[in-house]
Design a protein around this motif. Structure first.
Motif, PDB file in Angstrom:
ATOM      1  N   ASN A  56       0.794  -1.033   0.066  1.00 46.08           N
ATOM      2  CA  ASN A  56      -0.014  -0.064  -0.199  1.00 46.08           C
ATOM      3  C   ASN A  56       0.859   1.294  -0.039  1.00 46.08           C
ATOM      4  OD1 ASN A  56       0.972  -0.064   2.549  1.00 46.08           O
ATOM      5  ND2 ASN A  56      -1.029   0.052   3.557  1.00 46.08           N
ATOM      6  N   ALA A  93       2.653   2.918   2.088  1.00 48.22           N
ATOM      7  CA  ALA A  93       3.165   3.297   3.411  1.00 48.22           C
ATOM      8  C   ALA A  93       3.514   4.786   3.211  1.00 48.22           C
ATOM      9  CB  ALA A  93       3.689   2.295   3.996  1.00 48.22           C
ATOM     10  N   LEU A  94       3.206   5.471   2.277  1.00 50.19           N
ATOM     11  CA  LEU A  94       3.849   6.947   2.257  1.00 50.19           C
ATOM     12  C   LEU A  94       3.392   7.503   3.465  1.00 50.19           C
ATOM     13  CD1 LEU A  94       3.297   7.832  -1.394  1.00 50.19           C
ATOM     14  CD2 LEU A  94       5.526   7.046  -0.231  1.00 50.19           C
ATOM     15  N   TYR A  95       4.215   8.456   4.200  1.00 53.07           N
ATOM     16  CA  TYR A  95       3.608   9.338   5.094  1.00 53.07           C
ATOM     17  C   TYR A  95       2.492  10.360   4.700  1.00 53.07           C
ATOM     18  CZ  TYR A  95       7.893   7.191   6.701  1.00 53.07           C
ATOM     19  OH  TYR A  95       8.928   6.244   6.868  1.00 53.07           O
ATOM     20  N   PRO A  96       1.321  10.226   5.062  1.00 53.46           N
ATOM     21  CA  PRO A  96       0.272  11.189   4.352  1.00 53.46           C
ATOM     22  C   PRO A  96       0.456  12.757   4.753  1.00 53.46           C
ATOM     23  CG  PRO A  96      -0.784   9.806   6.287  1.00 53.46           C
ATOM     24  CD  PRO A  96       0.746   9.568   6.130  1.00 53.46           C
ATOM     25  N   ASN A 119       8.771  12.950   2.387  1.00 50.81           N
ATOM     26  CA  ASN A 119       8.829  11.536   2.622  1.00 50.81           C
ATOM     27  C   ASN A 119      10.134  10.824   2.162  1.00 50.81           C
ATOM     28  OD1 ASN A 119       6.297   9.665   2.795  1.00 50.81           O
ATOM     29  ND2 ASN A 119       5.427  11.826   2.147  1.00 50.81           N
TER      30      ASN A 119
END
Ligand SMILES: Nc1ncnc2c1ncn2[C@@H]1O[C@H](COP(=O)(O)OP(=O)(O)OP(=O)(O)O)[C@@H](O)[C@H]1O
Ligand SMILES: [Mg+2]
Lengths: 291, 354
Positions: free
Chosen positions: B84, B86-89, B96
């Motif tokens: 998914n 997993a980027l820091y939103p 990032n």
């Protein structure tokens, strides 16, 4: 979707009880207070005289009133800050627990079910200078605890009793918020070399900011308007007026001091504040905090 | 020097579930290894053990000669791309990608230089100030790769990085990942359940089944000489035709009346297999058996013909793959020959190739 009622009267009948309650317990007294605010009444309530804005003018020239605003601000922000901080800490701990998770969570929710006055009495007993176990314990360690004499200690006590109850509520929201943070983000951060402490402050806490902001507003509103019971049961606004918040002062001036005019004017100010807070709540919370 | 060594690695989850009994794997420097297998076979578990996100219950994991079993993920010098992403939103694309470098205490200038160069390589220059939610799926995927690449790790780990993309983008990204990996020369462990992805990306494939490595080898090894019926069925699309049979003096006995001549000393029940693309359409005299056609899938460049072979007691489904368009009639018979050099015969008991 629209719902169609065959009876024209039924819907009105169904909301009637709610309407009656709102009318009798909210709108009517509000209207009374609003009217009262423009009159000066004698101590026995036998006669009254229209005085226009005099009550308000007097109020905003009264240093005691500014003192109560200050007390309210100190009290509310202390309650909101400590309530949020402790709840967040507990939620982080509970989120880590694997075994017996449900037990912890249930126990932590209990305080919320305790009536505010009861919570007040509980803390009042614990901190009673002559027999309360916490007070005696503090005295043993050299802290001269007497919240009947020391205004700061009295403030500490009301903050503790008001916060204690709110922690459960905050805890539930923080826990839900924490559980909504995707695990893979934490894992990605740990691969990226962030320590647990750093992960919390750079990833988890920012992601919780919508929850935190929501709770901040809720807690401030609670501390402003919903803590009469706690204060009345622990310090009754004293010593002096050091724990008399704006709401407590309404009661004090009206029912103890029997100055109905001033009390009513203060109520009107509070109603205005409630209105502002409600707008803030709707405007910002509905829209959510962007991160 | 071998780069990553898995020595008798096993995993038992805290609930007692034995996800991986034991796996041995030696990965050479710069190699692209693909872990492939059906859902739940333990691919992610294995990858996450290498990453340090799951504890290793048994065995040794060595990276560049050092045992890293008990090292934190951050200290293993690996980078991972999550399914998914997993980027820091709450961070921009730049932040990032910079996060890992920042945590390592790199200076602002070094970070800016590295992030910019990787962003250029991946075509992300225009997106650096955006937040992840303002990106398309493909762009997010690129950012996730960029975040892994800036740290210049010893090993890349990918957990089904393309499964959230549409088919076309998937093919494009697949090619791109392969090119990037060649260019960077970074050892890579890549998890997928898509065998086409696995075949096209891998230097070597590991086929996992219920936590066991069924076979480890190059894509062509696995295609030409699958070690077990499981690998035979898993690699290649459409799947290899596999039929339970008996091996006797006369050869492979598919049924009372049907046998394929073969001289072999093994006796007993076997699994006989042939790939759909290796069956030839012939006339009746030269045929080994007849296929009763049930469905025809015309894909233009090739045609898949589904049907059954009458084996007396049962009707065995068989797929044939022919190049070019064909329009045989449903329910008609198609005469087929199975050339012996394309047979795959497995012992039905030990499941091993004969
Ligand atoms: N935390 C856990 N506790 C217990 N069992 C687990 C845990 N995580 C995974 N499993 C089990 O281990 C097995 C392997 O899981 P894994 O996630 O590695 O599969 P996978 O090959 O990656 O599958 P997929 O292709 O669906 O991602 C599964 O049967 C799964 O149910
Ligand atoms: Mg998986």
């Amino acid at each position: 979707m629209s719902v169609y009622f065959p009876h024209k009267k039924l819907p009105y009948l169904l909301v009637l009880p709610q309407l009656v309650i709102t009318l009798i317990f909210f709108l009517w007294p509000a209207e009374q207070a609003f009217e009262q605010a423009f009159y000066q009444e004698d101590a026995f309530g036998l006669s009254r005289e229209f005085v226009g804005f005099d009550n308000f003018v007097y109020l905003f020239n009264d240093p005691q009133y500014y003192k109560s605003i200050w007390v309210t601000l100190v009290f509310s922000f202390s309650v909101a800050f400590s309530g949020l901080a402790i709840a967040l800490w507990l939620a982080v701990m509970a989120d880590r627990v694997i075994r017996g998770k449900l037990t912890y969570q249930t126990l932590l929710v209990w305080p919320y079910a305790v009536a505010p006055a009861l919570a007040g009495v509980l803390w009042w007993l614990l901190f009673d200078p002559s027999m309360g176990p916490v007070a005696l314990w503090l005295q043993y360690f050299g802290v001269d605890w007497n919240h009947f004499l020391n205004g700061d200690q009295a403030m500490t006590l009301v903050v503790i009793s008001a916060t204690w109850k709110q922690i459960s509520y905050n805890f539930l929201f923080f826990l839900a918020g924490l559980q909504a943070v995707p695990r893979s983000l934490i894992e990605a951060a740990s691969i990226d070399g962030a320590s647990p402490f750093k992960r919390f402050w750079t990833i988890v806490f920012p992601l919780l900011s919508p929850t935190t902001f929501f709770l901040l507003v809720i807690n401030l509103v609670y501390a402003f308007f919903d803590t009469f019971g706690v204060i009345d049961a622990t310090t009754q606004g004293g010593p002096g007026v050091s724990t008399a918040t704006m709401v407590y002062k309404v009661f004090n001036d009206g029912f103890i001091g029997l100055d109905m005019g001033s009390s009513a004017a203060q109520s009107v100010v509070l109603m205005f504040l409630v209105g502002v807070m409600t707008v803030i709540q709707f405007r910002y919370i509905e829209r959510k905090v962007e991160y | 020097m071998s780069d990553v060594v898995l020595n008798n690695i096993g995993k038992t989850y805290p609930n007692g579930y034995h996800a991986i009994p034991s796996i041995d794997l030696t990965i050479e420097e710069g190699e692209f290894i693909v872990l492939v297998g059906p859902s739940g076979c333990g691919k992610s578990t294995l990858l996450r053990m290498v990453a340090g996100l799951e504890t290793i219950s048994q065995g040794d994991l060595m990276i560049k000669g050092a045992k890293v079993n008990d090292k934190e993920p951050a200290d293993r010098d690996i980078a991972m791309v999550f399914q998914n992403y997993a980027l820091y939103p709450h961070m921009t694309v730049y932040a990032n990608m910079a996060y890992g470098l920042k945590n390592r205490g790199e200076s602002k200038e070094v970070i800016a230089e590295k992030v910019t160069s990787v962003a250029n390589m991946l075509g992300l220059e225009e997106l650096l100030e955006r937040k992840p939610k303002q990106l398309s799926g493909g762009q997010r995927q690129r950012v996730a790769m960029g975040r892994a690449m800036v740290r210049d790790p010893k090993v890349f780990l990918f957990d089904e990085p393309l499964s959230n993309l549409d088919a076309k983008l998937r093919v494009q990204m697949r090619v791109e990942i392969r090119q990037l990996q060649r260019k960077l020369g970074t050892t890579t462990l890549y998890v997928t359940h898509d065998q086409v992805e696995a075949m096209t990306l891998a230097d070597r494939l590991v086929v996992l089944n219920k936590g066991k490595a069924e076979q480890i080898g190059t894509p062509m090894d696995l295609y030409n000489k699958p070690a077990t019926p499981f690998v035979a069925a898993f690699i290649g699309s459409p799947s290899m035709n596999l039929i339970g049979a008996n091996l006797d003096e006369q050869g492979i006995r598919l049924s009372q009346d049907l046998h394929l001549p073969l001289v072999h000393q093994h006796r007993g029940s076997v699994v006989w297999g042939i790939r759909p693309e290796h069956l030839d359409v012939v006339d009746e005299q030269n045929a080994d058996f007849a296929l009763r056609i049930q469905a025809v899938e015309s894909l233009g460049a090739e045609t898949l013909i589904h049907g059954t072979v009458d084996l007396g007691v049962k009707q065995e489904p068989i797929v044939v793959r022919l190049s070019g368009p064909h329009w045989p009639e449903i329910n008609s018979l198609l005469w087929l020959k199975a050339p012996m050099e394309h047979w795959h015969v497995f012992d039905a008991v030990t499941q091993q190739r004969l």
